[in-house]
Write an enzyme that holds these catalytic residues in place. Sequence first.
Site, PDB file in Angstrom:
ATOM      1  N   LYS A   1       0.943  -1.169   0.194  1.00 49.93           N
ATOM      2  CA  LYS A   1       0.139  -0.172   0.023  1.00 49.93           C
ATOM      3  C   LYS A   1       0.810   1.346   0.153  1.00 49.93           C
ATOM      4  O   LYS A   1       0.751   2.237  -0.771  1.00 49.93           O
ATOM      5  CB  LYS A   1      -0.905  -0.013   1.274  1.00 49.93           C
ATOM      6  CG  LYS A   1      -1.868   1.428   1.253  1.00 49.93           C
ATOM      7  CD  LYS A   1      -2.999   0.860   2.467  1.00 49.93           C
ATOM      8  CE  LYS A   1      -2.800   0.080   3.476  1.00 49.93           C
ATOM      9  NZ  LYS A   1      -1.589   0.714   4.232  1.00 49.93           N
TER      10      LYS A   1
ATOM     11  N   THR B   1       3.928   1.334  -0.953  1.00 51.44           N
ATOM     12  CA  THR B   1       4.617   1.382  -2.268  1.00 51.44           C
ATOM     13  C   THR B   1       3.846   2.157  -3.383  1.00 51.44           C
ATOM     14  O   THR B   1       3.985   2.976  -4.161  1.00 51.44           O
ATOM     15  CB  THR B   1       4.999   0.102  -2.567  1.00 51.44           C
ATOM     16  OG1 THR B   1       5.981  -0.463  -1.566  1.00 51.44           O
ATOM     17  CG2 THR B   1       5.857   0.059  -3.724  1.00 51.44           C
TER      18      THR B   1
ATOM     19  N   ARG C   1       2.280   8.457   6.909  1.00 54.49           N
ATOM     20  CA  ARG C   1       2.613   8.221   8.288  1.00 54.49           C
ATOM     21  C   ARG C   1       4.026   8.136   8.638  1.00 54.49           C
ATOM     22  O   ARG C   1       5.011   7.381   7.711  1.00 54.49           O
ATOM     23  CB  ARG C   1       1.707   7.195   9.017  1.00 54.49           C
ATOM     24  CG  ARG C   1       0.473   7.294   9.125  1.00 54.49           C
ATOM     25  CD  ARG C   1      -0.397   6.291   9.699  1.00 54.49           C
ATOM     26  NE  ARG C   1      -0.255   5.016   8.770  1.00 54.49           N
ATOM     27  CZ  ARG C   1      -0.411   3.837   8.966  1.00 54.49           C
ATOM     28  NH1 ARG C   1      -0.629   3.343  10.264  1.00 54.49           N
ATOM     29  NH2 ARG C   1      -0.248   2.731   8.250  1.00 54.49           N
TER      30      ARG C   1
ATOM     31  N   LYS D   1       7.280  -6.444  10.650  1.00 51.51           N
ATOM     32  CA  LYS D   1       6.719  -5.880   9.710  1.00 51.51           C
ATOM     33  C   LYS D   1       7.830  -4.919   8.787  1.00 51.51           C
ATOM     34  O   LYS D   1       7.538  -4.862   7.644  1.00 51.51           O
ATOM     35  CB  LYS D   1       5.528  -4.524  10.262  1.00 51.51           C
ATOM     36  CG  LYS D   1       4.720  -4.112   8.900  1.00 51.51           C
ATOM     37  CD  LYS D   1       3.630  -3.232   9.743  1.00 51.51           C
ATOM     38  CE  LYS D   1       2.753  -2.437   8.645  1.00 51.51           C
ATOM     39  NZ  LYS D   1       3.586  -1.368   7.909  1.00 51.51           N
TER      40      LYS D   1
ATOM     41  N   ALA E   1      -3.407   1.551  12.524  1.00 51.75           N
ATOM     42  CA  ALA E   1      -4.683   1.426  12.243  1.00 51.75           C
ATOM     43  C   ALA E   1      -5.431   0.419  13.055  1.00 51.75           C
ATOM     44  O   ALA E   1      -6.556   0.314  13.132  1.00 51.75           O
ATOM     45  CB  ALA E   1      -4.859   1.140  10.835  1.00 51.75           C
TER      46      ALA E   1
ATOM     47  N   PHE F   1      -3.198  -0.752   6.981  1.00 52.21           N
ATOM     48  CA  PHE F   1      -3.921  -2.061   6.762  1.00 52.21           C
ATOM     49  C   PHE F   1      -5.333  -1.971   5.819  1.00 52.21           C
ATOM     50  O   PHE F   1      -5.237  -1.155   4.870  1.00 52.21           O
ATOM     51  CB  PHE F   1      -4.315  -2.621   8.093  1.00 52.21           C
ATOM     52  CG  PHE F   1      -3.365  -2.884   9.080  1.00 52.21           C
ATOM     53  CD1 PHE F   1      -2.087  -3.643   8.611  1.00 52.21           C
ATOM     54  CD2 PHE F   1      -3.253  -2.475  10.163  1.00 52.21           C
ATOM     55  CE1 PHE F   1      -1.177  -3.699   9.517  1.00 52.21           C
ATOM     56  CE2 PHE F   1      -2.199  -2.460  11.345  1.00 52.21           C
ATOM     57  CZ  PHE F   1      -1.047  -3.303  10.673  1.00 52.21           C
TER      58      PHE F   1
ATOM     59  N   PHE G   1       3.507  -8.450  -9.085  1.00 46.62           N
ATOM     60  CA  PHE G   1       4.451  -9.214  -8.737  1.00 46.62           C
ATOM     61  C   PHE G   1       5.094 -10.074  -9.684  1.00 46.62           C
ATOM     62  O   PHE G   1       4.232 -10.480 -10.689  1.00 46.62           O
ATOM     63  CB  PHE G   1       4.398 -10.185  -7.411  1.00 46.62           C
ATOM     64  CG  PHE G   1       4.344  -9.440  -6.197  1.00 46.62           C
ATOM     65  CD1 PHE G   1       5.159  -9.772  -5.262  1.00 46.62           C
ATOM     66  CD2 PHE G   1       3.437  -8.522  -5.864  1.00 46.62           C
ATOM     67  CE1 PHE G   1       5.332  -9.189  -3.951  1.00 46.62           C
ATOM     68  CE2 PHE G   1       3.307  -8.076  -4.426  1.00 46.62           C
ATOM     69  CZ  PHE G   1       4.250  -8.141  -3.830  1.00 46.62           C
TER      70      PHE G   1
ATOM     71  N   TRP H   1       6.539  -0.484  -8.419  1.00 43.48           N
ATOM     72  CA  TRP H   1       7.896  -1.287  -7.591  1.00 43.48           C
ATOM     73  C   TRP H   1       9.279  -1.431  -8.694  1.00 43.48           C
ATOM     74  O   TRP H   1      10.138  -0.897  -8.236  1.00 43.48           O
ATOM     75  CB  TRP H   1       7.713  -2.753  -6.941  1.00 43.48           C
ATOM     76  CG  TRP H   1       8.671  -3.109  -6.118  1.00 43.48           C
ATOM     77  CD1 TRP H   1       8.582  -2.778  -4.907  1.00 43.48           C
ATOM     78  CD2 TRP H   1       9.839  -3.743  -6.385  1.00 43.48           C
ATOM     79  NE1 TRP H   1       9.817  -3.641  -4.256  1.00 43.48           N
ATOM     80  CE2 TRP H   1      10.539  -4.065  -5.238  1.00 43.48           C
ATOM     81  CE3 TRP H   1      10.525  -4.223  -7.796  1.00 43.48           C
ATOM     82  CZ2 TRP H   1      11.762  -4.753  -5.172  1.00 43.48           C
ATOM     83  CZ3 TRP H   1      11.907  -4.850  -7.442  1.00 43.48           C
ATOM     84  CH2 TRP H   1      12.332  -5.038  -6.183  1.00 43.48           C
TER      85      TRP H   1
END
Length: 556
Positions: free
Chosen positions: A71, A73, A94, A105, A273, A301, A381, A409
């Site tokens: 998210k 990224t 954030r 994480k 979150a 999230f 991906f 990415w």
Amino acid sequence: MQTDIDIARQYPLQPIAAIAAKAGIPDSAMEPYGRHKAKIDPAALPLPQGGKIGQLILVTAISPTPAGEGKTTTSVGLADALNLTGRKTMLCLREPSLGPCFGQKGGATGGGHAQVVPMEDINLHFTGDFHAVTAAHNLLAAMLDNHIHWGNALGIDVRRVVWRRVIDMNDRALRQIVQSLGGAGNGFPRESGFDITVASEVMAILCLARDPADLRDRLRRIVVGYTRDRTPVTAHDLKADGAMAVLLAEAIKPNLVQTLGGNPAFIHGGPFANIAHGCNSVIATRAALGLADYVVTEAGFGADLGAEKFFDIKCRQAGLTPAAAVIVATVRALKMNGGVAKADLAHEDVDAVNRGAVNLVRHIENVRQFGVPVVVAINHFGTDTDVEIDALRAIAATHGVQAILCRHWAEGGAGATELADAVAALAEAGPAQFAPLYDDDLPLLDKIKTVASRLYRAGSVDAKPAIIAQLARFEAAGFGHLPVCIAKTQYSFSTDPTMLGAPTGHTVHIREVRLAAGAGFVVAVCGEIMTMPGLPRVPAAEAIGFDDRGRIEGLF
């Protein structure tokens, strides 16, 4: 394969003054923190020409899985793509917490060629905002205990002290403690505990305050405990709010950094979150809206947590109207929701994509309940196959939503220009018919039930009589108009993290409720969620250190 930090080091960073100039930030508003970071004074920013402000774009996601969704990224890639296509855009994110950086994480600066930099600084201490929040929170705790020690003139019932301490680190040993042992000189022994800093009400206040004056007003209203007759005792009663505001004087100013594409980004505040409201600061968002035509922000999230709280808490309190929402999905994550083990995700499985897509569909339906138009970003991906991507697109199309393949990415902003065009088209199609999920005057328990039934599709809410009585006391004390902040697992629509996909008819179990009078919401802690996380069996910290050139390695 190159790591994120390897990729970030390939890009030459621009001086922060050049980034500020690109954003339209005057020198008088900028306070440099070295060469590549700066604090920005919102009071010194120019007013928007003609009163026009930018379009606010929310990036949210499907329910997170160990497969990854990307998210942050995607948020970075979208902001770079909007700028690349000639649309003046700022990014608002954030700040990362040290706990996840050293836990499981990892960092929170994006990945690949869609990152905010300097990533090492941002992930580790940054400009010290979290330390200021920790200090202000713990100062209040110290003054509370000191007041009780020196006679307790306010008549605080030590059994009803609700203000715990915080630390910005995952440390399960501090969840429940007995403090003040060792004799009369150390105060009155009582049970207490620690939360992680990102769960602190002070963090929420920092992120929801409109300006320094509002920050001070909110700090005054923090309830730290109750007297024997259940009268609330506040930070103002303890005369702690002034010193707390002083500690936060620099922290309230947004932090300016840059993306790998050389575009401006505000990174400010960091409530989680799942245990808090999951959004960057109102001050940063409003400042960006005055500077740019588009502002890309994210909520933590999945949409059931971050987006709901963004809409029902942040937008409600700040008077913000989002123009569009992006829901990030991956083929891999949908396959996990469809029952595929993480080790088998590289194998093509269209049936699993179709099964797991119920999770995406649920999030689409939920965001639309707020009257906000939606587009799906397929974060690509290398193991994704064309037929799997086509299946995901077809499912989104069936529900009237465009799903766009994004390669940010690998390609940076150039890999998300189609997404940028789609987002801009949604935003320019007309004002969104945005409205929060529930009215202010709805009883607190009914607000919880509304979120549980309409967004989680729960069949019932399990609230014991003691919790119902506590909510009634909050209402009697004048807090019934506040929104609710539901703290639950991020991995499921339910309170059971193993229930993947889109479960229905389940029960939402409320373990406790907490009043955040200064932040302006009531927290409902559900299931087994912890406001102080623990470290995993193999913490990320074990791989972090310096290489033989003195550079940080292992941070991602």
